[in-house]
Design a protein around this motif. Sequence first.
Motif, PDB file in Angstrom:
ATOM      1  N   SER A  24     -35.851  83.847   3.484  1.00  0.00           N
ATOM      2  CA  SER A  24     -35.199  82.623   3.008  1.00  0.00           C
ATOM      3  C   SER A  24     -35.336  82.555   1.488  1.00  0.00           C
ATOM      4  CB  SER A  24     -35.801  81.402   3.685  1.00  0.00           C
ATOM      5  OG  SER A  24     -37.215  81.400   3.524  1.00  0.00           O
ATOM      6  N   THR A 113     -26.874  79.752  -2.023  1.00  0.00           N
ATOM      7  CA  THR A 113     -27.017  81.068  -1.398  1.00  0.00           C
ATOM      8  C   THR A 113     -26.638  82.205  -2.340  1.00  0.00           C
ATOM      9  OG1 THR A 113     -24.792  80.913  -0.463  1.00  0.00           O
ATOM     10  CG2 THR A 113     -26.626  80.173   0.926  1.00  0.00           C
ATOM     11  N   PHE A 137     -31.824  82.616   8.571  1.00  0.00           N
ATOM     12  CA  PHE A 137     -30.758  82.822   9.556  1.00  0.00           C
ATOM     13  C   PHE A 137     -29.897  81.574   9.680  1.00  0.00           C
ATOM     14  CE2 PHE A 137     -29.321  82.856  14.073  1.00  0.00           C
ATOM     15  CZ  PHE A 137     -28.479  83.951  13.990  1.00  0.00           C
ATOM     16  N   ASN A 138     -30.520  80.421   9.783  1.00  0.00           N
ATOM     17  CA  ASN A 138     -29.774  79.171   9.946  1.00  0.00           C
ATOM     18  C   ASN A 138     -28.954  78.827   8.707  1.00  0.00           C
ATOM     19  OD1 ASN A 138     -30.628  78.806  12.584  1.00  0.00           O
ATOM     20  ND2 ASN A 138     -32.470  77.711  11.956  1.00  0.00           N
ATOM     21  N   TYR A 140     -27.815  81.024   6.542  1.00  0.00           N
ATOM     22  CA  TYR A 140     -26.748  82.021   6.511  1.00  0.00           C
ATOM     23  C   TYR A 140     -25.600  81.597   7.431  1.00  0.00           C
ATOM     24  CZ  TYR A 140     -24.433  86.550   6.475  1.00  0.00           C
ATOM     25  OH  TYR A 140     -23.507  87.556   6.319  1.00  0.00           O
ATOM     26  N   LYS A 141     -25.933  81.230   8.666  1.00  0.00           N
ATOM     27  CA  LYS A 141     -24.902  80.820   9.625  1.00  0.00           C
ATOM     28  C   LYS A 141     -24.131  79.594   9.127  1.00  0.00           C
ATOM     29  CE  LYS A 141     -27.085  80.029  13.374  1.00  0.00           C
ATOM     30  NZ  LYS A 141     -27.552  79.740  14.722  1.00  0.00           N
ATOM     31  N   ARG A 142     -24.848  78.644   8.557  1.00  0.00           N
ATOM     32  CA  ARG A 142     -24.237  77.379   8.153  1.00  0.00           C
ATOM     33  C   ARG A 142     -23.426  77.506   6.861  1.00  0.00           C
ATOM     34  NH1 ARG A 142     -28.607  74.494   7.173  1.00  0.00           N
ATOM     35  NH2 ARG A 142     -28.333  74.212   4.951  1.00  0.00           N
ATOM     36  N   LYS A 143     -23.933  78.248   5.879  1.00  0.00           N
ATOM     37  CA  LYS A 143     -23.312  78.248   4.552  1.00  0.00           C
ATOM     38  C   LYS A 143     -22.471  79.474   4.241  1.00  0.00           C
ATOM     39  CE  LYS A 143     -26.096  75.039   2.030  1.00  0.00           C
ATOM     40  NZ  LYS A 143     -26.500  74.709   0.684  1.00  0.00           N
ATOM     41  N   ARG A 145     -21.375  82.195   6.745  1.00  0.00           N
ATOM     42  CA  ARG A 145     -20.426  82.391   7.848  1.00  0.00           C
ATOM     43  C   ARG A 145     -19.543  83.619   7.722  1.00  0.00           C
ATOM     44  NH1 ARG A 145     -17.995  76.956   6.960  1.00  0.00           N
ATOM     45  NH2 ARG A 145     -19.844  75.684   6.879  1.00  0.00           N
ATOM     46  N   GLU A 147     -18.223  86.882   8.956  1.00  0.00           N
ATOM     47  CA  GLU A 147     -18.226  87.627  10.208  1.00  0.00           C
ATOM     48  C   GLU A 147     -17.760  89.044   9.921  1.00  0.00           C
ATOM     49  OE1 GLU A 147     -19.294  86.542  13.167  1.00  0.00           O
ATOM     50  OE2 GLU A 147     -19.778  84.588  12.309  1.00  0.00           O
ATOM     51  N   TYR A 153     -26.312  91.129  13.619  1.00  0.00           N
ATOM     52  CA  TYR A 153     -27.225  90.102  13.113  1.00  0.00           C
ATOM     53  C   TYR A 153     -28.379  89.966  14.084  1.00  0.00           C
ATOM     54  CZ  TYR A 153     -23.088  88.955  10.414  1.00  0.00           C
ATOM     55  OH  TYR A 153     -22.003  89.023   9.590  1.00  0.00           O
ATOM     56  N   GLN A 155     -32.149  87.777  14.437  1.00  0.00           N
ATOM     57  CA  GLN A 155     -33.204  86.893  13.951  1.00  0.00           C
ATOM     58  C   GLN A 155     -34.529  87.365  14.536  1.00  0.00           C
ATOM     59  OE1 GLN A 155     -32.820  82.677  14.772  1.00  0.00           O
ATOM     60  NE2 GLN A 155     -35.008  82.407  14.469  1.00  0.00           N
TER      61      GLN A 155
END
Length: 181
Positions: A24, A113, A137-138, A140-143, A145, A147, A153, A155
Motif C-alpha cells: 500500500s 495512486t 488491493f482494495n 487498486y480495485k476502487r481507484k 480498475r 482490467e 491478480y 491478494q
Amino acid sequence: MEMEIIYSFEPVINQESRVLILGSMPGVQSLREQKYYAHPYNHFWRIMYALFDDSYGCSNAGVSRMEESSKLPDPDYENRKQFLLDRKIALWDVIRSCSREGSLDTNIVNEQTNDFKNLFIRYPHLELLAFNGAKGFNIYKRKIRLESASIAYLQLPSTSPANTMKFEEKLTHWKAILKYL
C-alpha cells in the motif's frame, strides 16, 4: 493541524519482471531508511528468500522474535533488491502519496495512486500483480480498475508485523506466486 504528505518509492523493476508485488505505502521505518520492508519484524524478505531457499523458511520454529528478525537473508539492501529482480520479481506500491499517522494502513487518508497505465506499457511482460495485504488491493480495485486479460491478480496475507498470522502460514499463501516465475 494538517498531516504531512508522504511519498512512496520508485518501483524496483526491469524488463524481465513477471510478478509485481504491490504494497500500500511504506511504513515509517521504511520511509526513514528509504528501503522497502525495512521493519525488522516484517516477514517480507524472509518470505521472499524462503520461496527459493528452505533455510530461510520454517526451520526457525521456536526462535524468538529478536533472533528471527536478525536472520535477515542478506543485510545488504541492494543485494536483496537484485535477488528479487534476478527471479523476475518487481516491487512497488499502489499509493504514490498520502497522509498517515504512524504505519498502519487503516490510518491512510487522501491517497493518490501510482501510474499503472504507463507502468504496464513500459513493462509489458508482467503476468501477476501480487498484493501484500488487503489495503493496496482494495485501493487498486476502487481507484485504478485496470482490467487486463494478460495479468492475474492475487491478494496475499500482509507480511507486516500487524498481521499476526504465523510465518509458516504466510509462506504457504505466498508460494502461489511461484507458478508465474
